[in-house]
Write a protein that holds these residues in place. Structure first.
Motif: not given
Length: 484
Positions: A235, A282, A286
């Motif tokens: 991330s 996003v 994820v």
């Protein structure tokens, strides 16, 4: 600001930027050598099917066409990727024009889109990534026209682009979902129209042959996705690498372009693109997507940011122009093989350039081991590799040296099956775990190297000779498979 209609001609700087990008890529296309993936695509192109373990068929098809037209050379197979980059440049300028930008905006959009390090790096190689970039950009270009009031039949064109993209790389499905989310949030009144759904139908129809192949072969792409997720950037790196994709300084107009798409009344018709970018960010964050997966969206953000550039005064444009030029210049040396291989290795942040070094030398090493075998054994010998890159190098570069086709348990090579030969086995790479139990006399006979000392995935790996196999590879083939 000068308003530009759809019939306005591009300024010469747009065509110069597109031609410059193509010429530059072709000029350096013959430096270093093939990439491991290019060797694999060439072999896959010779065994065309509706799918492969790790990609749909479009890029192998391009490799096959390129080989038939231009022969087997890095330059021949890199012509179409270079042209795809030129197309991205022109479409970015066109989006700036449809956003209402004048000649300065169009020129800035072309230069920044074409100068982004990620696009140049992808455009240097024949890969699924460069065509993915071009197809996403084409989809964005079609959407910009639609949201600007074009004939709704353009939805059919958008569906066709997504369908073709599904035959190249399945990540374009995320793009389609993100566009739907963007429209749902900002333009839901468009969705009851039949045209978007007809576009969806076209996309599904074009993608269907590959989906059927996946189903018939146990959905290997799902196993591949899990393997790729395990090697994701993480991330933090996903976020931090985004400016690097844009040669750092180009992140400024891209960020401002996103903000304007999201907030400016002037660009309100295209607000769904800002939402789609956020949704993609996003989703990839994820799901463990690679940082470059989202990169094609930057062509639209840079096109919107180009309007901000045009709004700046002369001093502001000069400062941003200098900053953009500096970023592009540095990016060139990182993304392209401009330096000698050994020197370039120190700048090779992605490792992709390093993977274009050493393949002829590897095949020469294998040929030297093959030549030590007795004549009777040489005709029965098997070359077994740990990766599709090593196998591809043997299959593309080895025939002129008298080498047989290679076999491997890696990805689609495993599907292509075991060797019919049952003689001595020359092992390349990390194959000792497979060969050790079936060989009476497994011997290390070499170490992979390259004359430039470049550290890549092959450097330092062992090479083996199993002179008297106790069992054939065919007998244990179900155990050698590795999809990654």
């Amino acid at each position: 600001m000068e308003q530009a209609g759809p019939t306005t001609r591009f300024p010469g700087a747009v065509w110069s930027a597109a031609a410059g990008a193509v010429v530059l890529l072709l000029a350096v296309s013959g430096r270093y050598g093939f990439h491991r993936d290019e060797l694999y695509f060439l072999v896959a192109g010779r065994r065309l099917d509706w799918g492969f373990v790790d990609q749909p068929p479009l890029t192998p098809l391009v490799a096959r066409v390129s080989e038939l037209v231009g022969g087997v050379s890095p330059t021949a197979i890199r012509v179409l990727p270079a042209l795809a980059v030129g197309l991205v440049v022109v479409m970015a300028a066109s989006m700036a024009r449809h956003f209402g930008g004048g000649r300065i905006s169009q020129a800035f959009a072309a230069v920044t889109a074409g100068g982004a390090g990620v696009l140049l790096g992808e455009g240097h190689l024949l890969s699924t990534a460069v065509f993915d970039y071009a197809l996403w950009t084409a989809g964005l270009w079609a959407l910009v026209r639609l949201l600007g009031g074009a004939d709704p039949r353009w939805w059919l064109g958008l569906g066709t682009i997504v369908g073709i993209g599904m035959q190249n790389k399945h990540t374009i499905a995320f793009f389609a979902v993100a566009l739907f989310i963007g429209l749902l949030v900002t333009d839901r009144e468009r969705l009851p129209s039949p045209w978007p759904w007809l576009g969806v139908g076209i996309a599904v129809l074009i993608a269907l042959p590959n989906m059927l192949w996946q189903a018939a072969n146990g959905w290997p792409q799902l196993e591949m996705a899990e393997a790729l997720r395990a090697r994701s950037d993480g991330s933090l790196d996903f976020v931090m690498l985004q400016p690097a994709l844009l040669s750092v300084t180009l992140a400024i107009p891209a960020a401002i372009g996103w903000w304007r798409l999201a907030r400016s009344e002037e660009l309100r018709p295209w607000r769904s693109i800002a939402v789609a970018y956020a949704a993609l960010f996003v989703m990839f964050l994820v799901t463990g997507g690679k940082a470059y997966y989202i990169a094609p969206m930057y062509s639209a953000l840079l096109a919107a940011g180009a309007l901000w550039f045009e709004d700046l005064g002369i001093a502001g444009r000069r400062a941003m122009g200098i900053a953009a030029g500096a970023g592009i210049a540095v990016g060139l040396f990182i993304a392209l093989p401009l330096l000698p291989p050994a020197a370039s290795g120190t700048l090779d942040a992605t490792g992709e350039l390093a993977e274009t070094v050493g393949w002829p030398e590897l095949v020469d090493q294998i040929a030297a081991i093959h030549a030590t075998l007795p004549d009777a054994e040489r005709d029965r010998a098997v070359i077994f590799t740990s990766s599709y890159g090593e196998a591809g190098a043997v299959d593309v570069l080895g025939p002129d040296l008298g080498l047989p086709m290679a076999v491997s348990g890696h990805n689609t090579y495993w599907l292509w099956g075991p060797p019919a030969r049952t003689g001595p086995i020359i092992g390349v790479g990390r194959v000792d775990g497979t060969l050790g139990p079936i060989c009476r006399d497994l011997e290390v006979v070499g170490t992979i190297g390259n004359p430039h000392g470049v550290e890549n995935e092959e450097a330092g790996l062992p090479m083996y000779l199993c002179a008297t196999p106790l069992r054939t590879l065919a007998e244990i083939w179900s155990d050698v498979r590795h999809y990654n």
